[in-house]
Design a protein around this motif. Structure first.
Motif, PDB file in Angstrom:
ATOM      1  N   MET A  74     -45.797  23.508 -13.736  1.00 32.48           N
ATOM      2  CA  MET A  74     -46.407  22.651 -12.730  1.00 32.48           C
ATOM      3  C   MET A  74     -46.296  21.200 -13.194  1.00 32.48           C
ATOM      4  SD  MET A  74     -50.241  23.030 -11.329  1.00 32.48           S
ATOM      5  CE  MET A  74     -50.746  22.162  -9.922  1.00 32.48           C
ATOM      6  N   PRO A  75     -45.758  20.297 -12.359  1.00 32.51           N
ATOM      7  CA  PRO A  75     -45.585  18.909 -12.770  1.00 32.51           C
ATOM      8  C   PRO A  75     -46.935  18.209 -12.891  1.00 32.51           C
ATOM      9  CG  PRO A  75     -44.935  19.187 -10.476  1.00 32.51           C
ATOM     10  CD  PRO A  75     -45.250  20.544 -11.016  1.00 32.51           C
ATOM     11  N   ASN A  76     -46.955  17.200 -13.766  1.00 35.90           N
ATOM     12  CA  ASN A  76     -48.172  16.401 -13.909  1.00 35.90           C
ATOM     13  C   ASN A  76     -48.416  15.613 -12.637  1.00 35.90           C
ATOM     14  OD1 ASN A  76     -48.557  17.250 -16.512  1.00 35.90           O
ATOM     15  ND2 ASN A  76     -47.570  15.470 -17.434  1.00 35.90           N
ATOM     16  N   PRO A  77     -49.676  15.540 -12.186  1.00 37.25           N
ATOM     17  CA  PRO A  77     -49.952  14.723 -11.004  1.00 37.25           C
ATOM     18  C   PRO A  77     -49.742  13.249 -11.331  1.00 37.25           C
ATOM     19  CG  PRO A  77     -51.998  15.498 -11.990  1.00 37.25           C
ATOM     20  CD  PRO A  77     -50.869  16.154 -12.734  1.00 37.25           C
ATOM     21  N   ALA A  78     -49.448  12.494 -10.301  1.00 36.31           N
ATOM     22  CA  ALA A  78     -49.273  11.055 -10.484  1.00 36.31           C
ATOM     23  C   ALA A  78     -50.589  10.456 -10.964  1.00 36.31           C
ATOM     24  CB  ALA A  78     -48.843  10.420  -9.164  1.00 36.31           C
ATOM     25  N   PRO A  79     -50.514   9.485 -11.860  1.00 38.29           N
ATOM     26  CA  PRO A  79     -51.761   8.870 -12.334  1.00 38.29           C
ATOM     27  C   PRO A  79     -52.425   8.079 -11.212  1.00 38.29           C
ATOM     28  CG  PRO A  79     -49.870   7.659 -13.154  1.00 38.29           C
ATOM     29  CD  PRO A  79     -49.335   8.877 -12.453  1.00 38.29           C
ATOM     30  N   ASP A  80     -53.730   7.966 -11.300  1.00 39.22           N
ATOM     31  CA  ASP A  80     -54.454   7.117 -10.366  1.00 39.22           C
ATOM     32  C   ASP A  80     -54.157   5.672 -10.731  1.00 39.22           C
ATOM     33  OD1 ASP A  80     -55.501   9.376  -9.227  1.00 39.22           O
ATOM     34  OD2 ASP A  80     -57.484   9.154 -10.110  1.00 39.22           O
ATOM     35  N   ILE A  81     -53.996   4.837  -9.722  1.00 37.82           N
ATOM     36  CA  ILE A  81     -53.650   3.432  -9.951  1.00 37.82           C
ATOM     37  C   ILE A  81     -54.770   2.554  -9.421  1.00 37.82           C
ATOM     38  CG2 ILE A  81     -52.019   1.581  -9.462  1.00 37.82           C
ATOM     39  CD1 ILE A  81     -49.901   3.833  -9.035  1.00 37.82           C
ATOM     40  N   ILE A  82     -55.257   1.690 -10.283  1.00 37.93           N
ATOM     41  CA  ILE A  82     -56.267   0.711  -9.903  1.00 37.93           C
ATOM     42  C   ILE A  82     -55.553  -0.597  -9.634  1.00 37.93           C
ATOM     43  CG2 ILE A  82     -58.274  -0.601 -10.674  1.00 37.93           C
ATOM     44  CD1 ILE A  82     -58.988   1.815 -12.460  1.00 37.93           C
ATOM     45  N   LEU A  83     -55.692  -1.092  -8.412  1.00 39.09           N
ATOM     46  CA  LEU A  83     -55.162  -2.398  -8.035  1.00 39.09           C
ATOM     47  C   LEU A  83     -56.322  -3.380  -8.119  1.00 39.09           C
ATOM     48  CD1 LEU A  83     -53.532  -0.501  -5.360  1.00 39.09           C
ATOM     49  CD2 LEU A  83     -52.154  -2.326  -6.309  1.00 39.09           C
ATOM     50  N   PHE A  84     -56.121  -4.468  -8.806  1.00 35.65           N
ATOM     51  CA  PHE A  84     -57.218  -5.409  -9.031  1.00 35.65           C
ATOM     52  C   PHE A  84     -56.751  -6.848  -8.866  1.00 35.65           C
ATOM     53  CE2 PHE A  84     -54.966  -5.007 -12.943  1.00 35.65           C
ATOM     54  CZ  PHE A  84     -55.082  -6.221 -13.589  1.00 35.65           C
ATOM     55  N   ASP A  85     -57.692  -7.747  -8.619  1.00 31.74           N
ATOM     56  CA  ASP A  85     -57.410  -9.167  -8.509  1.00 31.74           C
ATOM     57  C   ASP A  85     -57.150  -9.681  -9.920  1.00 31.74           C
ATOM     58  OD1 ASP A  85     -57.435 -11.920  -8.240  1.00 31.74           O
ATOM     59  OD2 ASP A  85     -59.208 -11.970  -6.964  1.00 31.74           O
ATOM     60  N   GLY A  86     -55.907  -9.982 -10.200  1.00 31.59           N
ATOM     61  CA  GLY A  86     -55.498 -10.335 -11.554  1.00 31.59           C
ATOM     62  C   GLY A  86     -55.994 -11.673 -12.057  1.00 31.59           C
ATOM     63  N   VAL A  87     -56.511 -12.536 -11.192  1.00 32.46           N
ATOM     64  CA  VAL A  87     -57.014 -13.828 -11.653  1.00 32.46           C
ATOM     65  C   VAL A  87     -58.536 -13.869 -11.706  1.00 32.46           C
ATOM     66  CG1 VAL A  87     -54.963 -15.084 -10.894  1.00 32.46           C
ATOM     67  CG2 VAL A  87     -56.924 -14.874  -9.353  1.00 32.46           C
ATOM     68  N   CYS A  88     -59.182 -12.795 -11.305  1.00 30.91           N
ATOM     69  CA  CYS A  88     -60.646 -12.722 -11.258  1.00 30.91           C
ATOM     70  C   CYS A  88     -61.191 -12.258 -12.607  1.00 30.91           C
ATOM     71  CB  CYS A  88     -61.060 -11.751 -10.147  1.00 30.91           C
ATOM     72  SG  CYS A  88     -62.785 -11.279 -10.171  1.00 30.91           S
ATOM     73  N   ASN A  89     -62.082 -13.037 -13.191  1.00 38.65           N
ATOM     74  CA  ASN A  89     -62.668 -12.662 -14.479  1.00 38.65           C
ATOM     75  C   ASN A  89     -63.492 -11.384 -14.377  1.00 38.65           C
ATOM     76  OD1 ASN A  89     -61.521 -14.792 -15.878  1.00 38.65           O
ATOM     77  ND2 ASN A  89     -63.274 -16.129 -15.571  1.00 38.65           N
ATOM     78  N   LEU A  90     -64.231 -11.202 -13.291  1.00 40.30           N
ATOM     79  CA  LEU A  90     -65.007  -9.973 -13.110  1.00 40.30           C
ATOM     80  C   LEU A  90     -64.074  -8.765 -13.031  1.00 40.30           C
ATOM     81  CD1 LEU A  90     -67.644  -8.418 -12.550  1.00 40.30           C
ATOM     82  CD2 LEU A  90     -67.323  -8.975 -10.120  1.00 40.30           C
ATOM     83  N   CYS A  91     -63.007  -8.888 -12.286  1.00 41.19           N
ATOM     84  CA  CYS A  91     -62.055  -7.783 -12.129  1.00 41.19           C
ATOM     85  C   CYS A  91     -61.372  -7.461 -13.450  1.00 41.19           C
ATOM     86  CB  CYS A  91     -61.018  -8.122 -11.064  1.00 41.19           C
ATOM     87  SG  CYS A  91     -61.765  -8.578  -9.486  1.00 41.19           S
ATOM     88  N   ASN A  92     -60.987  -8.493 -14.195  1.00 40.83           N
ATOM     89  CA  ASN A  92     -60.367  -8.275 -15.505  1.00 40.83           C
ATOM     90  C   ASN A  92     -61.345  -7.603 -16.456  1.00 40.83           C
ATOM     91  OD1 ASN A  92     -57.618  -9.244 -15.346  1.00 40.83           O
ATOM     92  ND2 ASN A  92     -58.499 -11.262 -15.001  1.00 40.83           N
ATOM     93  N   GLY A  93     -62.613  -7.990 -16.377  1.00 42.87           N
ATOM     94  CA  GLY A  93     -63.628  -7.330 -17.191  1.00 42.87           C
ATOM     95  C   GLY A  93     -63.781  -5.870 -16.809  1.00 42.87           C
ATOM     96  N   PHE A  94     -63.691  -5.578 -15.507  1.00 45.70           N
ATOM     97  CA  PHE A  94     -63.781  -4.197 -15.037  1.00 45.70           C
ATOM     98  C   PHE A  94     -62.600  -3.382 -15.567  1.00 45.70           C
ATOM     99  CE2 PHE A  94     -62.933  -0.947 -11.731  1.00 45.70           C
ATOM    100  CZ  PHE A  94     -64.109  -0.217 -11.869  1.00 45.70           C
ATOM    101  N   LEU A 142     -55.655   3.858  -5.754  1.00 42.05           N
ATOM    102  CA  LEU A 142     -54.668   4.741  -5.149  1.00 42.05           C
ATOM    103  C   LEU A 142     -54.728   6.058  -5.918  1.00 42.05           C
ATOM    104  CD1 LEU A 142     -52.402   5.162  -3.115  1.00 42.05           C
ATOM    105  CD2 LEU A 142     -50.831   4.161  -4.779  1.00 42.05           C
ATOM    106  N   SER A 143     -55.205   7.096  -5.251  1.00 43.42           N
ATOM    107  CA  SER A 143     -55.412   8.390  -5.899  1.00 43.42           C
ATOM    108  C   SER A 143     -54.978   9.502  -4.964  1.00 43.42           C
ATOM    109  CB  SER A 143     -56.895   8.560  -6.254  1.00 43.42           C
ATOM    110  OG  SER A 143     -57.131   9.820  -6.824  1.00 43.42           O
ATOM    111  N   GLY A 144     -54.092  10.363  -5.451  1.00 41.78           N
ATOM    112  CA  GLY A 144     -53.638  11.484  -4.631  1.00 41.78           C
ATOM    113  C   GLY A 144     -52.978  11.046  -3.338  1.00 41.78           C
ATOM    114  N   GLY A 145     -52.305   9.902  -3.367  1.00 39.78           N
ATOM    115  CA  GLY A 145     -51.631   9.396  -2.180  1.00 39.78           C
ATOM    116  C   GLY A 145     -52.559   8.719  -1.184  1.00 39.78           C
TER     117      GLY A 145
END
Length: 138
Positions: free
Chosen positions: A1-21, A68-71
């Motif tokens: 059984m193939p490995n499921p695709a990893p979950d992808i977190i899309l975040f605001d790359g210039v936001c300090n709060l988001c980078n901290g998260f 992005l999780s499970g499509g």
């Protein structure tokens, strides 16, 4: 059984709060379940377009974190709760947050997202991952 695709977190790359998260998730995800892409990056734009979203439209909304999780794409409080649950352990208790109406959770999320730059600041450019973490970033 193939490995499921990893979950992808899309975040605001210039936001300090988001980078901290993102740093928080990395510290609490030793198994490496999550991958990351800044909304401003080429990978982020490609992922948004694949989900039928225009990157400019996402930038206009107070989005700071998408999952992005499970499509399927999750936003607002649903994304944050799913990410916390995915960290396992005690973070699974975040599922209790679903007892609150989504409209209330999302109102709090939007309020924080609207004020995140004023409260936490922003960077001139997206963060660069360390060589050890580079494989977790798209």
């Amino acid at each position: 059984m193939p490995n499921p695709a990893p979950d992808i977190i899309l975040f605001d790359g210039v936001c300090n709060l988001c980078n901290g998260f993102v740093q928080f998730v990395i510290r609490h995800d030793p198994a490496g379940r999550f991958r990351f892409a800044a909304l401003q990056s080429e990978a982020g734009r490609v992922l948004l377009l694949a989900q039928g979203l225009a990157p400019a439209a996402v930038a206009a909304e107070p989005e700071s974190v998408l999952l992005l999780s499970g499509g399927r794409l999750y936003s607002h409080s649903a994304a944050v709760l799913r990410i916390a649950e995915g960290l396992g352990g005690g973070w699974r208790l975040a599922a209790l947050g679903r007892a609150l109406p989504a409209a209330w959770r999302d109102a709090v999320y939007r309020f924080v997202a609207r004020h995140r730059y004023r409260w936490f600041g922003r960077q001139q450019s997206c963060m660069l991952p360390t060589p050890a973490l580079k494989t977790r970033f798209l």
